[in-house]
Design a protein around this motif. Structure first.
Motif, PDB file in Angstrom:
ATOM      1  N   ARG A  10     -11.639 -37.948  23.155  1.00 27.45           N
ATOM      2  CA  ARG A  10     -11.666 -37.435  21.794  1.00 27.45           C
ATOM      3  C   ARG A  10     -12.189 -38.519  20.864  1.00 27.45           C
ATOM      4  NH1 ARG A  10     -10.710 -33.615  24.474  1.00 27.45           N
ATOM      5  NH2 ARG A  10      -8.979 -32.179  24.363  1.00 27.45           N
ATOM      6  N   ALA A  14      -8.717 -38.565  16.382  1.00 22.21           N
ATOM      7  CA  ALA A  14      -8.564 -37.113  16.536  1.00 22.21           C
ATOM      8  C   ALA A  14      -7.199 -36.723  17.085  1.00 22.21           C
ATOM      9  CB  ALA A  14      -9.662 -36.565  17.433  1.00 22.21           C
ATOM     10  N   LEU A  15      -6.626 -37.538  17.936  1.00 21.21           N
ATOM     11  CA  LEU A  15      -5.331 -37.198  18.533  1.00 21.21           C
ATOM     12  C   LEU A  15      -4.151 -37.774  17.764  1.00 21.21           C
ATOM     13  CD1 LEU A  15      -6.105 -37.691  22.326  1.00 21.21           C
ATOM     14  CD2 LEU A  15      -5.865 -35.547  21.080  1.00 21.21           C
TER      15      LEU A  15
END
Length: 102
Positions: A10, A14-15
């Motif tokens: 990712r 994003a996480l």
């Protein structure tokens, strides 16, 4: 051997999220490791969120990660940090950085 799955990659942040901040004058790296320091920011944080922190006088630069957080039901929010990397200026480096700004 197990190999990485390309679909599990990712973009950065994003996480877990990634934040940056210039800390107020007088705040030390040690202060940033106190749970209470993060009480107002805790609602934005989750475990593994990365925060790059820089001192305004150039005395330190660090990357922290949230290792534990209480940001939901309690009125007493807090976050616990771990240091991923840090750089602390020596006295000569701080003096040079201050004279460059003047």
């Amino acid at each position: 051997m197990i190999s990485a799955n390309a679909t599990s990659l990712r973009p950065a942040g994003a996480l877990f999220g990634h934040f940056e901040m210039i800390v107020p004058p007088g705040v030390s790296l040690g202060d940033l490791l106190e749970r209470a320091y993060w009480q107002n920011a805790a609602p934005k944080l989750q475990v593994n969120t990365a925060i790059r922190v820089v001192a305004p006088d150039g005395s330190f630069d660090a990357l922290l990660a949230v290792s534990a957080v209480e940001n939901r039901q309690s009125q007493h929010h807090w976050a616990e940090m771990r240091v991923l990397w840090s750089w602390i200026a020596e006295a000569a480096d701080r003096e040079a950085a201050q004279s460059e700004r003047q």
